[in-house]
Scaffold this motif. Sequence first.
Motif, PDB file in Angstrom:
ATOM      1  N   LEU A   1      15.188   5.448   2.696  1.00  0.00           N
ATOM      2  CA  LEU A   1      16.055   6.033   1.672  1.00  0.00           C
ATOM      3  C   LEU A   1      16.260   7.534   1.855  1.00  0.00           C
ATOM      4  O   LEU A   1      17.156   8.116   1.252  1.00  0.00           O
ATOM      5  CB  LEU A   1      15.499   5.740   0.277  1.00  0.00           C
ATOM      6  CG  LEU A   1      15.507   4.255  -0.126  1.00  0.00           C
ATOM      7  CD1 LEU A   1      14.956   4.076  -1.539  1.00  0.00           C
ATOM      8  CD2 LEU A   1      16.911   3.674  -0.040  1.00  0.00           C
ATOM      9  N   LEU A   2      15.425   8.153   2.686  1.00  0.00           N
ATOM     10  CA  LEU A   2      15.592   9.576   2.990  1.00  0.00           C
ATOM     11  C   LEU A   2      16.450   9.797   4.239  1.00  0.00           C
ATOM     12  O   LEU A   2      16.556  10.924   4.721  1.00  0.00           O
ATOM     13  CB  LEU A   2      14.232  10.242   3.204  1.00  0.00           C
ATOM     14  CG  LEU A   2      13.492  10.745   1.973  1.00  0.00           C
ATOM     15  CD1 LEU A   2      12.177  11.388   2.383  1.00  0.00           C
ATOM     16  CD2 LEU A   2      14.324  11.738   1.178  1.00  0.00           C
ATOM     17  N   LYS A   3      17.042   8.733   4.758  1.00  0.00           N
ATOM     18  CA  LYS A   3      17.802   8.839   5.993  1.00  0.00           C
ATOM     19  C   LYS A   3      18.909   9.892   5.931  1.00  0.00           C
ATOM     20  O   LYS A   3      19.029  10.712   6.855  1.00  0.00           O
ATOM     21  CB  LYS A   3      18.394   7.476   6.365  1.00  0.00           C
ATOM     22  CG  LYS A   3      19.168   7.489   7.678  1.00  0.00           C
ATOM     23  CD  LYS A   3      19.714   6.111   8.021  1.00  0.00           C
ATOM     24  CE  LYS A   3      20.525   6.143   9.308  1.00  0.00           C
ATOM     25  NZ  LYS A   3      21.081   4.806   9.656  1.00  0.00           N
ATOM     26  N   PRO A   4      19.747   9.940   4.882  1.00  0.00           N
ATOM     27  CA  PRO A   4      20.790  10.988   4.848  1.00  0.00           C
ATOM     28  C   PRO A   4      20.212  12.394   4.888  1.00  0.00           C
ATOM     29  O   PRO A   4      20.731  13.269   5.600  1.00  0.00           O
ATOM     30  CB  PRO A   4      21.520  10.718   3.525  1.00  0.00           C
ATOM     31  CG  PRO A   4      21.237   9.282   3.223  1.00  0.00           C
ATOM     32  CD  PRO A   4      19.863   9.031   3.730  1.00  0.00           C
ATOM     33  N   THR A   5      19.132  12.629   4.141  1.00  0.00           N
ATOM     34  CA  THR A   5      18.494  13.945   4.145  1.00  0.00           C
ATOM     35  C   THR A   5      17.894  14.252   5.505  1.00  0.00           C
ATOM     36  O   THR A   5      18.012  15.368   6.016  1.00  0.00           O
ATOM     37  CB  THR A   5      17.391  14.010   3.069  1.00  0.00           C
ATOM     38  OG1 THR A   5      17.943  13.679   1.798  1.00  0.00           O
ATOM     39  CG2 THR A   5      16.780  15.397   3.009  1.00  0.00           C
TER      40      THR A   5
ATOM     41  N   SER B   1       0.840  -1.196   0.000  1.00  0.00           N
ATOM     42  CA  SER B   1       0.000   0.000   0.000  1.00  0.00           C
ATOM     43  C   SER B   1       0.881   1.254   0.000  1.00  0.00           C
ATOM     44  O   SER B   1       2.099   1.175   0.194  1.00  0.00           O
ATOM     45  CB  SER B   1      -0.911   0.006   1.220  1.00  0.00           C
ATOM     46  OG  SER B   1      -0.135   0.096   2.417  1.00  0.00           O
ATOM     47  N   LYS B   2       0.251   2.419  -0.195  1.00  0.00           N
ATOM     48  CA  LYS B   2       0.989   3.678  -0.186  1.00  0.00           C
ATOM     49  C   LYS B   2       1.647   3.914   1.178  1.00  0.00           C
ATOM     50  O   LYS B   2       2.766   4.410   1.247  1.00  0.00           O
ATOM     51  CB  LYS B   2       0.052   4.840  -0.514  1.00  0.00           C
ATOM     52  CG  LYS B   2      -0.477   4.836  -1.937  1.00  0.00           C
ATOM     53  CD  LYS B   2       0.644   5.084  -2.934  1.00  0.00           C
ATOM     54  CE  LYS B   2       0.112   5.153  -4.354  1.00  0.00           C
ATOM     55  NZ  LYS B   2       1.200   5.379  -5.357  1.00  0.00           N
ATOM     56  N   LEU B   3       0.952   3.539   2.239  1.00  0.00           N
ATOM     57  CA  LEU B   3       1.503   3.711   3.579  1.00  0.00           C
ATOM     58  C   LEU B   3       2.711   2.808   3.795  1.00  0.00           C
ATOM     59  O   LEU B   3       3.727   3.233   4.364  1.00  0.00           O
ATOM     60  CB  LEU B   3       0.429   3.414   4.627  1.00  0.00           C
ATOM     61  CG  LEU B   3       0.768   3.767   6.080  1.00  0.00           C
ATOM     62  CD1 LEU B   3       1.013   5.262   6.216  1.00  0.00           C
ATOM     63  CD2 LEU B   3      -0.343   3.307   7.024  1.00  0.00           C
ATOM     64  N   GLN B   4       2.624   1.571   3.302  1.00  0.00           N
ATOM     65  CA  GLN B   4       3.757   0.649   3.417  1.00  0.00           C
ATOM     66  C   GLN B   4       4.939   1.129   2.583  1.00  0.00           C
ATOM     67  O   GLN B   4       6.097   1.017   3.009  1.00  0.00           O
ATOM     68  CB  GLN B   4       3.320  -0.750   2.976  1.00  0.00           C
ATOM     69  CG  GLN B   4       2.367  -1.440   3.946  1.00  0.00           C
ATOM     70  CD  GLN B   4       1.854  -2.766   3.418  1.00  0.00           C
ATOM     71  OE1 GLN B   4       1.609  -2.921   2.207  1.00  0.00           O
ATOM     72  NE2 GLN B   4       1.681  -3.738   4.308  1.00  0.00           N
ATOM     73  N   GLN B   5       4.654   1.662   1.401  1.00  0.00           N
ATOM     74  CA  GLN B   5       5.727   2.194   0.562  1.00  0.00           C
ATOM     75  C   GLN B   5       6.421   3.372   1.242  1.00  0.00           C
ATOM     76  O   GLN B   5       7.650   3.530   1.153  1.00  0.00           O
ATOM     77  CB  GLN B   5       5.158   2.647  -0.794  1.00  0.00           C
ATOM     78  CG  GLN B   5       4.645   1.521  -1.658  1.00  0.00           C
ATOM     79  CD  GLN B   5       4.019   2.028  -2.939  1.00  0.00           C
ATOM     80  OE1 GLN B   5       4.403   3.075  -3.460  1.00  0.00           O
ATOM     81  NE2 GLN B   5       3.042   1.300  -3.472  1.00  0.00           N
ATOM     82  N   PHE B   6       5.637   4.184   1.952  1.00  0.00           N
ATOM     83  CA  PHE B   6       6.209   5.342   2.642  1.00  0.00           C
ATOM     84  C   PHE B   6       7.191   4.911   3.735  1.00  0.00           C
ATOM     85  O   PHE B   6       8.299   5.440   3.834  1.00  0.00           O
ATOM     86  CB  PHE B   6       5.086   6.198   3.238  1.00  0.00           C
ATOM     87  CG  PHE B   6       5.568   7.359   4.054  1.00  0.00           C
ATOM     88  CD1 PHE B   6       6.075   8.497   3.441  1.00  0.00           C
ATOM     89  CD2 PHE B   6       5.524   7.314   5.444  1.00  0.00           C
ATOM     90  CE1 PHE B   6       6.523   9.572   4.198  1.00  0.00           C
ATOM     91  CE2 PHE B   6       5.967   8.376   6.207  1.00  0.00           C
ATOM     92  CZ  PHE B   6       6.471   9.510   5.578  1.00  0.00           C
TER      93      PHE B   6
ATOM     94  N   THR C   1      10.355   5.142   1.312  1.00  0.00           N
ATOM     95  CA  THR C   1      10.643   6.577   1.406  1.00  0.00           C
ATOM     96  C   THR C   1      11.464   6.922   2.645  1.00  0.00           C
ATOM     97  O   THR C   1      12.521   7.562   2.532  1.00  0.00           O
ATOM     98  CB  THR C   1       9.323   7.374   1.413  1.00  0.00           C
ATOM     99  OG1 THR C   1       8.558   7.047   0.256  1.00  0.00           O
ATOM    100  CG2 THR C   1       9.611   8.864   1.424  1.00  0.00           C
ATOM    101  N   VAL C   2      10.986   6.526   3.811  1.00  0.00           N
ATOM    102  CA  VAL C   2      11.661   6.903   5.056  1.00  0.00           C
ATOM    103  C   VAL C   2      13.090   6.352   5.136  1.00  0.00           C
ATOM    104  O   VAL C   2      14.028   7.104   5.439  1.00  0.00           O
ATOM    105  CB  VAL C   2      10.831   6.459   6.276  1.00  0.00           C
ATOM    106  CG1 VAL C   2      11.607   6.690   7.572  1.00  0.00           C
ATOM    107  CG2 VAL C   2       9.501   7.206   6.319  1.00  0.00           C
TER     108      VAL C   2
END
Length: 300
Positions: free
Chosen positions: A211-215, A199-204, A208-209
């Motif tokens: 892979l956004l760790k460095p940022t 789902s979109k929530l699972q993808q987030f 997303t979260v």
Amino acid sequence: MIKRFIYSQKVAPYVFILPFVLVFAIFWAYPLLDSFQMSFQKVALGQESSWVGFSNYEKLLSDKVFLKALLNSFAYMLLTLVILIPFPLLFAVLINSKLMWGKEFFKASFFFPALTSVVVAGTIFRLMFGEMEGSLINSFLGLFGIDPVKFLKGQVTGFIALLALATWRWTGVNMLYFLSGLKNIPDDYYEAAAIDGASKLQQFFKITVPLLKPTSIYVVTISIYAGLAMFIESMMLWNGNNSPKNIGLTIVGYLYRQGIEKNNLGYAAAVGIVLLAITMIINVTQLSLSGMFKKEDQSS
């Protein structure tokens, strides 16, 4: 001879880094060392300095006003982290969505407050949160039958005004940081996850979260520094560095009070060194916990 020396492959790297080294030494290292030395002295303009040892630091431990400023700065830092990390991230995800229309308009709208002078912004928010019945916020509250609130005279309500200013000013900046990070995540990951039934929530949370760790680490780091170093916003909101019962006083504001207003430069230097130490400890701790200092395992 000089030309051959400058264009030498051994010398060239040092020539390129020389401007940075000079700027670092003149505008950071030297002032820091000088401030560290001053923190052990009694220094005032027009007077001869004298060594006082650790007296300035001992005084800080029993200084109730300093402790109040320290508590205010910590509270402001923590509350801005709670607001200015998750919400900009969610806004970035929404704007980055393929279903979102008017992306450039929303990007510009969110970022525009950062271009506004903090002096102007602070003055406007001071008028918005004024205690008069005709101020913007009290006029809105009056629609619901709520009596006028003296926002800038209470600890909690004062922080609401301060956080409102910070949220309005910096949400767009952090959102753009997260947007730049989202652009580096390949769409293939989301397409593969969707095919697998995520789902979109699972993808987030699964794509997303992580892979956004460095940022995210970068945004947290600069937010910690910005929270502890906040000064002008408070000064403009309370129209000076003397808020009622010091409800808006920050560590930098206390440093300014001691060094500029009271001409107690040695004591102010001690406040600055303590602020630097606290900021470094917090940031190094959170970077360590996030795994930034761990060496990646290299396969043989």
